[in-house]
Design an enzyme around this catalytic site. Structure first.
Site, PDB file in Angstrom:
ATOM      1  N   ALA A 174       0.823  -1.115  -0.001  1.00 17.08           N
ATOM      2  CA  ALA A 174      -0.034   0.034   0.191  1.00 17.08           C
ATOM      3  C   ALA A 174       1.015   1.212  -0.041  1.00 17.08           C
ATOM      4  O   ALA A 174       2.144   1.116  -0.069  1.00 17.08           O
ATOM      5  CB  ALA A 174      -0.961  -0.042   1.125  1.00 17.08           C
ATOM      6  N   ASN A 175       0.468   2.429   0.186  1.00 17.16           N
ATOM      7  CA  ASN A 175       1.103   3.593   0.328  1.00 17.16           C
ATOM      8  C   ASN A 175       0.087   4.887   1.185  1.00 17.16           C
ATOM      9  O   ASN A 175      -0.821   4.112   1.297  1.00 17.16           O
ATOM     10  CB  ASN A 175       1.584   4.205  -1.234  1.00 17.16           C
ATOM     11  CG  ASN A 175       0.294   4.749  -2.008  1.00 17.16           C
ATOM     12  OD1 ASN A 175      -0.570   5.684  -1.608  1.00 17.16           O
ATOM     13  ND2 ASN A 175       0.035   3.986  -2.944  1.00 17.16           N
TER      14      ASN A 175
END
Ligand code: C5P
Length: 215
Positions: A26-27
């Protein structure tokens, strides 16, 4: 100027790329700026399709929301939402994905040997498509050489405008997740520095500029 009668596509948030049934890559994208833009475009009278990665935000009034998880899903959701007069691709799309394991990876088996695959570039693909919206806008989150990277990115991706922002803070206090943003608008006319504004104000200003072109 309003956006009445126009269809605007907005992508927002991160993508999650699964590693196994419980783990993802994810970010830090919160989705706030993209959601603010979708809301401002709807207030201006546009029909808005908001294609959102996994975020905990309410859908702005009058906006049609399509929830996705991965970059591949976001890519096909954008394709399905066409045609549009304008697309604003704000999402922080993961550049890479892995082929997920169907079963949960076991810690006892040691660190996994992840093989990364390149995700499609949704913005560049849309730019090259025969169904390219009349006005195509990308975002560029950079930690260094913000403006020169944004100018190069606009050319490389073939979009009309790039909204560039500096995300070098790197923590939850920074642009990603925060409520304020300092951006520069990069277009064929050059680079326009905007003052630090709330994300709602950035959205309003951007939508006014879009309406001036499309209205
Ligand atoms: O290359 P970079 O990720 O910095 O480009 C950012 C811009 O490109 C954003 O507008 C983002 O939404 C878009 N993008 C995309 N698909 C990708 C990567 C980025 O649409 N796979």
């Amino acid at each position: 100027m309003t956006l009445a009668g126009k269809h605007v596509i907005v992508t927002a948030g991160p993508t999650h790329e699964p590693i196994d049934p419980v783990r993802v890559i994810a970010n830090r994208s919160s989705g706030k700026q993209g959601f603010a833009i979708a809301g401002a475009a709807a207030k201006s009278g546009a029909r808005v399709t908001l294609i959102a990665g996994p975020v905990c935000l309410d859908t702005p009034p009058g906006v049609t929301r399509v929830n996705v998880e991965t970059a591949l899903q976001m890519d096909s959701a954008v394709e399905s939402a066409l045609p549009a007069d304008c697309a604003i691709l704000v999402a922080a799309v993961a550049d890479w994905r892995v082929v997920p394991s169907p079963a949960k990876l076991k810690k006892a088996d040691g660190p996994p040997d992840l093989q990364f695959l390149l995700n499609p570039d949704i913005l560049a693909g849309l730019s090259a498509s025969p169904r390219r919206p009349r006005l195509l806008i990308g975002f560029a989150a950079e930690t260094d050489n913000v403006l020169s990277n944004a100018v190069a990115k606009r050319a490389a991706k073939g979009c009309d405008w790039i909204v560039a922002n500096d995300v070098s803070g790197g923590t939850e206090k920074s642009v990603m997740g925060g409520d304020r943003n300092r951006v520069a608008l990069v277009s064929a006319d050059g680079v326009e520095d905007w003052p630090e504004l709330s994300k709602d104000e950035v959205a309003l200003r951007l939508v006014k500029r879009i309406a001036a072109i499309l209205g």
